[in-house]
Design a protein around this motif. Structure first.
Motif, short mmCIF file in Angstrom:
data_model
loop_
_atom_site.label_atom_id
_atom_site.label_comp_id
_atom_site.label_asym_id
_atom_site.label_seq_id
_atom_site.Cartn_x
_atom_site.Cartn_y
_atom_site.Cartn_z
N ARG A 76 5.09 -5.15 0.29
CA ARG A 76 5.64 -5.66 1.55
C ARG A 76 5.79 -7.17 1.50
O ARG A 76 6.80 -7.73 1.93
N GLN A 77 4.78 -7.86 0.95
CA GLN A 77 4.84 -9.32 0.84
C GLN A 77 6.00 -9.75 -0.07
O GLN A 77 6.70 -10.72 0.23
N ILE A 78 6.20 -9.04 -1.19
CA ILE A 78 7.31 -9.37 -2.09
C ILE A 78 8.64 -9.17 -1.36
O ILE A 78 9.55 -10.00 -1.45
N GLN A 85 13.47 -11.39 1.29
CA GLN A 85 14.30 -11.45 2.50
C GLN A 85 14.39 -12.88 3.03
O GLN A 85 15.47 -13.33 3.45
N ASN A 89 0.69 -3.32 0.51
CA ASN A 89 0.71 -4.64 1.13
C ASN A 89 1.38 -5.66 0.20
O ASN A 89 2.16 -6.51 0.65
N ASN A 90 1.07 -5.59 -1.09
CA ASN A 90 1.70 -6.51 -2.05
C ASN A 90 3.22 -6.30 -2.10
O ASN A 90 3.99 -7.27 -2.13
N MET A 148 9.23 -9.29 1.85
CA MET A 148 9.41 -10.33 2.87
C MET A 148 9.83 -11.65 2.23
O MET A 148 10.68 -12.38 2.76
N GLY A 149 9.26 -11.97 1.06
CA GLY A 149 9.64 -13.20 0.36
C GLY A 149 11.09 -13.18 -0.08
O GLY A 149 11.81 -14.18 0.06
N CYS A 176 -1.72 -2.12 -2.79
CA CYS A 176 -0.44 -2.10 -3.49
C CYS A 176 0.73 -2.14 -2.49
O CYS A 176 1.68 -2.89 -2.67
#
Length: 86
Positions: free
Chosen positions: A62-64, A69, A59-60, A66-67, A57
Motif C-alpha cells: 500500500r505504501q509503495i 500515485q 501495508n508495504n 501511494m508513493g 506485506c
C-alpha cells in the motif's frame, strides 16, 4: 512437664508444614498441565505470527502504491522510470 510439651509443639508444627507443602507428584502434575496448555497454545501463536507477516506485506504494498500515485500526480501523469539512466 514443660519439657514434654515442647516436642509435641514441634511435632505439630512439622505436621502443619507438611500439610501446606507440595509433594513431588503434585509439582510434576502441575508442570505437565502447564506443558500441555503450552503445546495447545503454540499453533495459534504460529498462525498469529503468519497473519502479522501478511499484514506487514500488505501495508508495504500500500505504501509503495501511494508513493507511485504521488509521483504520478506531481509529474503530469507520468510514471517513474523503470531504471535510472546512468
Amino acid at each position: 512437664m514443660k519439657e514434654s510439651h515442647f516436642p509435641l509443639v514441634a511435632t505439630q508444627r512439622r505436621a502443619q508444614i507438611r500439610l501446606r507443602a507440595f509433594t513431588l507428584i503434585e509439582l510434576l502434575v502441575v508442570i505437565a498441565i502447564i506443558g500441555i496448555l503450552a503445546s495447545m497454545l503454540l499453533p495459534s501463536l504460529g498462525a498469529a505470527k503468519q497473519r502479522a507477516k501478511v499484514i506487514l506485506c500488505v501495508n508495504n504494498l500500500r505504501q509503495i502504491g501511494m508513493g507511485i500515485q504521488m509521483y504520478v500526480d506531481e509529474h503530469q501523469g507520468h510514471y517513474p522510470p523503470a531504471a535510472v539512466p546512468q
